[in-house]
Motif scaffolding. Sequence first.
Motif, PDB file in Angstrom:
ATOM      1  N   CYS A  57       0.847  -1.184   0.000  1.00 20.13           N
ATOM      2  CA  CYS A  57       0.000   0.000   0.000  1.00 20.13           C
ATOM      3  C   CYS A  57       0.890   1.244   0.000  1.00 20.13           C
TER       4      CYS A  57
ATOM      5  N   CYS B 188       0.468   3.242   3.479  1.00 19.27           N
ATOM      6  CA  CYS B 188       0.916   2.757   4.797  1.00 19.27           C
ATOM      7  C   CYS B 188       2.027   1.724   4.688  1.00 19.27           C
TER       8      CYS B 188
ATOM      9  N   CYS C 240      -7.080  -2.297   2.098  1.00 20.06           N
ATOM     10  CA  CYS C 240      -5.869  -2.437   2.908  1.00 20.06           C
ATOM     11  C   CYS C 240      -6.246  -2.400   4.377  1.00 20.06           C
TER      12      CYS C 240
ATOM     13  N   CYS D 226      -5.133  -0.431   6.453  1.00 22.87           N
ATOM     14  CA  CYS D 226      -5.212   0.963   6.898  1.00 22.87           C
ATOM     15  C   CYS D 226      -6.524   1.607   6.503  1.00 22.87           C
TER      16      CYS D 226
ATOM     17  N   ALA E 280      -7.530   1.956   3.268  1.00 31.05           N
ATOM     18  CA  ALA E 280      -7.509   2.372   1.869  1.00 31.05           C
ATOM     19  C   ALA E 280      -8.232   1.333   1.001  1.00 31.05           C
TER      20      ALA E 280
HETATM   21 ZN    ZN Z   1      -2.617   0.820   3.607  1.00 32.20          ZN
END
Ligand code: ZN
Length: 116
Positions: A14, A17, A40, A42, A44
Amino acid sequence: MSRFLRDRAQPARCPLCRAVISPPKHVKEGLWYEFDGGFCQCGAAYAYDPTARNGGPALLQAMLMACRGDMEKAMSLSPDTDYDEGHVHRYDGHHVNPQAFGTLYFIRRRPAINSD
Ligand SMILES: [Zn+2]
């Protein structure tokens, strides 16, 4: 694939992150998502354009996924304040590969309440 190329193939990370992401797969939520994608850790959302020709629609899909399919919300987002965007180039569907030409488009929304 030659050993040389296989050794150079890397898992995609990603861009927002740096976590290794799962290969994109069919997105079950939403009725019309055209591209494979995923989320993801995070938060996303990402969509995979294997052709390198569909950047606009793939990016739009990532934005829609980041908004849980809410088109009105997706259209209201401003790039400088509401989300971060990142790309992974030379992605072949499983790895970053020097000979691949697909692209992963990432969108991560920023928190809705921003104190400054
Ligand atoms: Zn991420």
